[in-house]
Design a protein around this motif. Sequence first.
Motif, mmCIF file in Angstrom:
data_model
loop_
_atom_site.group_PDB
_atom_site.id
_atom_site.type_symbol
_atom_site.label_atom_id
_atom_site.label_comp_id
_atom_site.label_asym_id
_atom_site.label_seq_id
_atom_site.Cartn_x
_atom_site.Cartn_y
_atom_site.Cartn_z
ATOM 1 N N ILE A 62 33.912 45.491 37.622
ATOM 2 C CA ILE A 62 34.230 44.357 37.943
ATOM 3 C C ILE A 62 35.451 44.352 38.806
ATOM 4 O O ILE A 62 36.552 45.250 38.577
ATOM 5 C CB ILE A 62 34.360 43.258 36.818
ATOM 6 C CG1 ILE A 62 32.987 43.101 36.243
ATOM 7 C CG2 ILE A 62 34.835 41.989 37.358
ATOM 8 C CD1 ILE A 62 33.049 42.424 34.798
ATOM 9 N N GLN A 63 35.530 43.533 40.112
ATOM 10 C CA GLN A 63 36.782 43.668 40.807
ATOM 11 C C GLN A 63 37.364 42.218 41.012
ATOM 12 O O GLN A 63 36.298 41.360 41.206
ATOM 13 C CB GLN A 63 36.478 44.379 42.171
ATOM 14 C CG GLN A 63 36.160 45.735 42.067
ATOM 15 C CD GLN A 63 35.850 46.374 43.403
ATOM 16 O OE1 GLN A 63 35.190 45.752 44.085
ATOM 17 N NE2 GLN A 63 36.843 47.119 44.321
ATOM 18 N N ASN A 64 38.527 41.981 41.202
ATOM 19 C CA ASN A 64 39.177 40.739 41.577
ATOM 20 C C ASN A 64 39.704 41.396 43.255
ATOM 21 O O ASN A 64 39.293 42.389 43.694
ATOM 22 C CB ASN A 64 40.189 40.398 40.751
ATOM 23 C CG ASN A 64 41.477 41.318 40.786
ATOM 24 O OD1 ASN A 64 41.691 42.019 41.670
ATOM 25 N ND2 ASN A 64 42.138 41.190 39.689
ATOM 26 N N LEU A 65 40.348 40.474 43.804
ATOM 27 C CA LEU A 65 40.532 40.615 45.102
ATOM 28 C C LEU A 65 41.467 41.707 45.537
ATOM 29 O O LEU A 65 41.379 42.405 46.281
ATOM 30 C CB LEU A 65 41.438 39.271 45.856
ATOM 31 C CG LEU A 65 41.744 39.056 47.462
ATOM 32 C CD1 LEU A 65 40.466 39.724 48.238
ATOM 33 C CD2 LEU A 65 42.033 37.931 47.753
ATOM 34 N N ASP A 66 42.513 42.075 44.232
ATOM 35 C CA ASP A 66 43.457 43.049 44.510
ATOM 36 C C ASP A 66 42.798 44.134 44.392
ATOM 37 O O ASP A 66 43.287 45.277 44.893
ATOM 38 C CB ASP A 66 44.501 42.836 43.348
ATOM 39 C CG ASP A 66 45.596 41.629 43.895
ATOM 40 O OD1 ASP A 66 45.683 41.061 45.022
ATOM 41 O OD2 ASP A 66 46.329 41.253 42.961
#
Length: 143
Positions: A62-66
């Motif tokens: 899972i990734q966020n924008l950063d």
Amino acid sequence: MKFFPLLFLFCCIFGYSQDYSKHQKQLLSQTKKLDSLMQNNDSKILNLFESNVSFGHSNGWIQNLDDFKKDFSSKKVIYKEIKQTEVSEIKKFKNTFSIRRKIKVSGLYKNENFEMNLSLLEIWIKSKSTWKLWSRQSVEIKP
């Protein structure tokens, strides 16, 4: 009597043809742009994302924008080809669209070749007359 089977066939063919609304066409254009920028490792891709975008990958990552920015700039994953093979659903709720589509991808992950078929669920939000990706979940389609 022979007329009815032909009429039925005609209705089936034209009943399943897809006419997209103006907003759906804009959204499909954005998904095409997303795939192209991803394939070309182009940093302009960041302009397509909401600031709180979330990516769920088929491997559970899972990734966020950063996280995305860091991994994208490091070229951890390099795509050779991203080809959309199907759009199965587009739904609208207020200024939000969900789209279910399938893509075929190939490339390099940590210098190892990969090729897979993915099923995607993407949530797009209209922000200042532009569609921005808010969430994306992918699942690998096993043969």
